[in-house]
Enzyme design. Structure first.
Site, PDB file in Angstrom:
ATOM      1  N   ARG A 116      10.868  18.084  22.052  1.00 56.88           N
ATOM      2  CA  ARG A 116      11.841  19.070  21.583  1.00 56.88           C
ATOM      3  C   ARG A 116      11.391  20.508  21.841  1.00 56.88           C
ATOM      4  NH1 ARG A 116      12.918  16.756  15.613  1.00 56.88           N
ATOM      5  NH2 ARG A 116      10.828  15.922  15.989  1.00 56.88           N
ATOM      6  N   LYS A 141       2.467  20.147  21.710  1.00 57.77           N
ATOM      7  CA  LYS A 141       3.073  21.021  20.713  1.00 57.77           C
ATOM      8  C   LYS A 141       2.038  21.803  19.922  1.00 57.77           C
ATOM      9  CE  LYS A 141       4.985  18.897  17.234  1.00 57.77           C
ATOM     10  NZ  LYS A 141       5.978  18.183  16.403  1.00 57.77           N
ATOM     11  N   ARG A 172     -11.946  69.490  45.898  1.00 56.51           N
ATOM     12  CA  ARG A 172     -10.578  69.637  46.381  1.00 56.51           C
ATOM     13  C   ARG A 172     -10.575  70.609  47.556  1.00 56.51           C
ATOM     14  NH1 ARG A 172      -9.040  72.819  40.847  1.00 56.51           N
ATOM     15  NH2 ARG A 172      -9.707  74.886  41.464  1.00 56.51           N
TER      16      ARG A 172
END
Length: 452
Positions: A17, A24, A425
């Site tokens: 089910r 389960k 950078r």
């Protein structure tokens, strides 16, 4: 209790089910298999051994049922012939001569130790069978407990019950305790002359009485005995478990602004004076110490949050995260396997993984620790009182010393000494009128496409 006890746990459900590919009892409640919840409670009732009745996924079920200090033996239920037949799958263990046999189910994860202890105490008082029952205004589908002169005389399955018996609202949970010295004899006498042709464990009540034994029943709250047969019922059990744990935490001094929106795991530990805002999810392995604040829409798993720290809103702490006292992880930040030092701040839009951040350091918005090279993970170490500018990428393995500065927008690939300034950078170039030319070119291209 000084009496020896064997717990027989029925955990052979096929998940028919549940519409599931796994047993389960392996389905989780609060991120823990149902069977583990049951085992934890049963272990606190003074048992010495467990006979685990398994079927599908037997090895996985046995592993999930393991608990320190308790011997757990799996027994395979080969046929589905009813609960009486299922218990007898543990015939070998039952025959060892325990004082008490405690029968429980692996899909009833909300049970507490109180009713189980009460059932065992009933055996100690001289009963041969003690059934755990519950009162309900919705008895349809349950076996009824039939009582005469204050004693349990029978359990009648609904299909076999008379109209008067069906009106009874004291119902059978399926859990019971049986005199261990008589258990094999009682179980062996169960027949299958009933509407379903099965061997009902409940028949031991009338069998015991027919042999001159005493039988009784103890009561338990209906919600503790809620079983799980499908995923809708699993969701109900999850809700009930969450409500119970939230309530206990709030009584212990935890503030939850909207408790119904907070979801806990079975092992979540939260100290008093912690504030939890709405829509917070705790995965397994989270500890939150006093005075911390967990802001809304945060997700924590495998994390330690020390006193006075703050998390979120919209933050994710993954396994291995350790926030020291007063540390802060702010909005839209993710932290994994990292230590954030006392008073350090990771405020906005940042990923910190496999890192150590010293006390008092500030990690600017958009910072990323580049910890993965496609094969291996590497460590980033940031000293105390350092400042990492916004939109920086720290390529691990790399170390940044105490008091160092990293300029915004930098990509850092080499170690930075203490008190140094690192810039990673390109130099800015500005080209006048270039934006206008690019825009006019794009507009002309768009116009040409429309004409075509």
């Amino acid at each position: 209790m000084e009496r020896s006890c064997l717990a027989v746990i029925l955990a052979a459900g096929e998940s028919t089910r549940m519409k599931s590919s796994m047993s389960k009892v392996l389905h989780p409640v609060a991120n823990r298999p149902m069977i583990a919840h049951v085992m934890d409670v049963v272990a606190r009732t003074g048992i010495s051994s467990v006979a685990l009745i398994v079927g599908r996924n037997a090895d996985e079920v046995a592993k999930a049922a393991g608990i320190d200090g308790i011997t757990v033996e799996p027994y395979l239920q080969k046929e589905r012939l009813g609960t009486g037949n299922a218990v007898l799958a543990a015939r070998e263990a039952i025959g060892r001569g325990y004082d008490d046999i405690l029968v429980a189910y692996g899909d009833v994860p909300l049970i507490t130790e109180g009713p189980l202890r009460a059932a065992r105490e009933g055996l100690a008082a001289g009963n041969d069978v003690v059934v755990i029952g519950f009162h309900t205004d919705r008895p349809t589908g349950y076996g009824r407990l039939l009582v005469e002169n204050g004693e349990l005389v029978a359990i009648r399955e609904e299909k076999d019950a008379s109209e008067a018996e069906r009106a009874v609202t004291w119902c059978n949970s399926g859990l019971m305790a049986i005199n261990g010295r008589k258990a094999l004899d009682l179980l062996g006498r169960i027949g299958n002359d009933n509407a379903k042709g099965e061997f009902y464990l409940t028949d031991v009540v009338e069998i015991a009485r027919s042999l001159g034994g005493r039988t009784n029943a103890v009561d338990a709250p209906e919600d503790e005995l809620t079983g799980c047969n499908n995923r809708a019922e699993l969701a109900v059990i999850e809700r009930m478990w969450q409500e119970r744990r939230r309530h206990a935490m709030m009584l212990a001094g935890v503030s939850m602004i909207a408790p119904e929106t907070v979801f806990l795991s079975h092992d979540t530990t939260i100290a008093q004076d912690v504030v939890i805002e709405p829509n917070v999810v705790f995965g397994p392995g989270v500890t939150v110490e006093t005075g911390a604040v967990i802001h809304a829409f945060s997700h924590l798993e495998g994390a330690d949050v020390k006193a006075g720290a703050t998390v979120g809103p919209f933050a994710r702490l993954r396994p291995g995260t350790d926030l020291a006292e007063g540390a802060k992880v702010g909005n839209f930040c993710e932290v994994k396997n990292a230590e954030i030092g006392a008073g350090a701040k990771v405020n906005h839009l940042t990923y910190i993984g496999d890192a150590f951040i010293g006390a008092g350091s500030n990690i600017g918005a958009g910072t990323i620790t580049c910890n993965y090279d496609g094969v291996n993970k590497h460590i980033t170490r940031i000293g105390e009182n350092s400042f990492i500018g916004s939109n920086s990428a720290l390529v691990a393995p790399v170390s940044i010393g105490d008091g160092a500065y990293v300029a915004s927008g930098s990509v850092i690939t080499e170690d930075v000494p203490a008190d140094a300034l690192a810039l990673g950078r390109a130099r800015q170039e500005t080209k006048l009128e270039r934006a206008k030319i690019i825009r006019e070119r794009a507009l002309a291209f768009k116009a040409a496409k429309k004409k075509a």
